[in-house]
Design a protein around this motif. Structure first.
Motif, PDB file in Angstrom:
ATOM      1  N   GLU A  48       0.813  -1.208   0.000  1.00 15.12           N
ATOM      2  CA  GLU A  48       0.000   0.000   0.000  1.00 15.12           C
ATOM      3  C   GLU A  48       0.851   1.264   0.000  1.00 15.12           C
ATOM      4  O   GLU A  48       0.423   2.310  -0.433  1.00 15.12           O
ATOM      5  N   ARG A  49       2.051   1.164   0.499  1.00 16.24           N
ATOM      6  CA  ARG A  49       2.933   2.325   0.513  1.00 16.24           C
ATOM      7  C   ARG A  49       3.167   2.838  -0.904  1.00 16.24           C
ATOM      8  O   ARG A  49       3.302   4.025  -1.131  1.00 16.24           O
ATOM      9  N   ALA A  53      -4.415   1.837  -1.240  1.00 13.79           N
ATOM     10  CA  ALA A  53      -5.444   0.836  -0.969  1.00 13.79           C
ATOM     11  C   ALA A  53      -6.473   0.747  -2.098  1.00 13.79           C
ATOM     12  O   ALA A  53      -7.131  -0.268  -2.260  1.00 13.79           O
ATOM     13  N   ASP A  54      -6.616   1.801  -2.897  1.00 16.66           N
ATOM     14  CA  ASP A  54      -7.614   1.838  -3.971  1.00 16.66           C
ATOM     15  C   ASP A  54      -7.051   1.183  -5.227  1.00 16.66           C
ATOM     16  O   ASP A  54      -6.295   1.782  -5.991  1.00 16.66           O
ATOM     17  N   GLU A  55      -7.433  -0.079  -5.472  1.00 19.49           N
ATOM     18  CA  GLU A  55      -6.902  -0.836  -6.609  1.00 19.49           C
ATOM     19  C   GLU A  55      -7.231  -0.189  -7.955  1.00 19.49           C
ATOM     20  O   GLU A  55      -6.520  -0.383  -8.925  1.00 19.49           O
ATOM     21  N   GLU A  56      -8.295   0.580  -8.023  1.00 21.63           N
ATOM     22  CA  GLU A  56      -8.657   1.249  -9.280  1.00 21.63           C
ATOM     23  C   GLU A  56      -7.613   2.287  -9.694  1.00 21.63           C
ATOM     24  O   GLU A  56      -7.521   2.626 -10.866  1.00 21.63           O
ATOM     25  N   ARG A  61      -1.045  -2.023 -15.766  1.00 17.35           N
ATOM     26  CA  ARG A  61      -0.187  -3.180 -16.057  1.00 17.35           C
ATOM     27  C   ARG A  61      -0.135  -4.124 -14.866  1.00 17.35           C
ATOM     28  O   ARG A  61      -0.144  -5.348 -15.029  1.00 17.35           O
ATOM     29  N   PHE A  62      -0.121  -3.579 -13.664  1.00 20.64           N
ATOM     30  CA  PHE A  62      -0.088  -4.425 -12.473  1.00 20.64           C
ATOM     31  C   PHE A  62      -1.442  -5.092 -12.267  1.00 20.64           C
ATOM     32  O   PHE A  62      -1.512  -6.293 -11.993  1.00 20.64           O
ATOM     33  N   ARG A  63      -2.520  -4.341 -12.413  1.00 23.52           N
ATOM     34  CA  ARG A  63      -3.867  -4.918 -12.235  1.00 23.52           C
ATOM     35  C   ARG A  63      -4.118  -6.035 -13.244  1.00 23.52           C
ATOM     36  O   ARG A  63      -4.713  -7.049 -12.912  1.00 23.52           O
ATOM     37  N   GLU A  64      -3.656  -5.874 -14.467  1.00 21.48           N
ATOM     38  CA  GLU A  64      -3.889  -6.879 -15.509  1.00 21.48           C
ATOM     39  C   GLU A  64      -3.003  -8.112 -15.320  1.00 21.48           C
ATOM     40  O   GLU A  64      -3.345  -9.199 -15.775  1.00 21.48           O
TER      41      GLU A  64
END
Length: 72
Positions: A48-49, A53-56, A61-64
């Motif tokens: 989170e650093r 915390a907000d994944e959106e 590239r990381f989310r995919e």
């Protein structure tokens, strides 16, 4: 500078069910290096650093990449 001793490498990781997963791509030499010399030490920082915390708001590239690893 090349070294035959310990090195510090920032990596993405996942800690899940007692396993530490190194998140890397096909371009990375790190998985092969760990297989060759599996004696490693870990220094963990909180995700989170860097991402928040907000994944959106995370880099797409990381989310995919996470679903490709079976992480939802």
């Amino acid at each position: 500078m090349a070294t035959d001793g310990p090195t510090v490498r920032p990596i993405w990781y996942l800690w899940e069910d007692g396993a530490f997963w190194i998140l890397s791509g096909s371009w990375s030499r790190l998985p092969a290096l760990v297989r060759e010399r599996p004696r490693i030490a870990l220094s963990v920082d909180v995700c989170e650093r860097y991402l928040g915390a907000d994944e959106e708001r995370w880099d797409p590239r990381f989310r995919e990449y996470l679903p490709l690893l079976g992480v939802s």
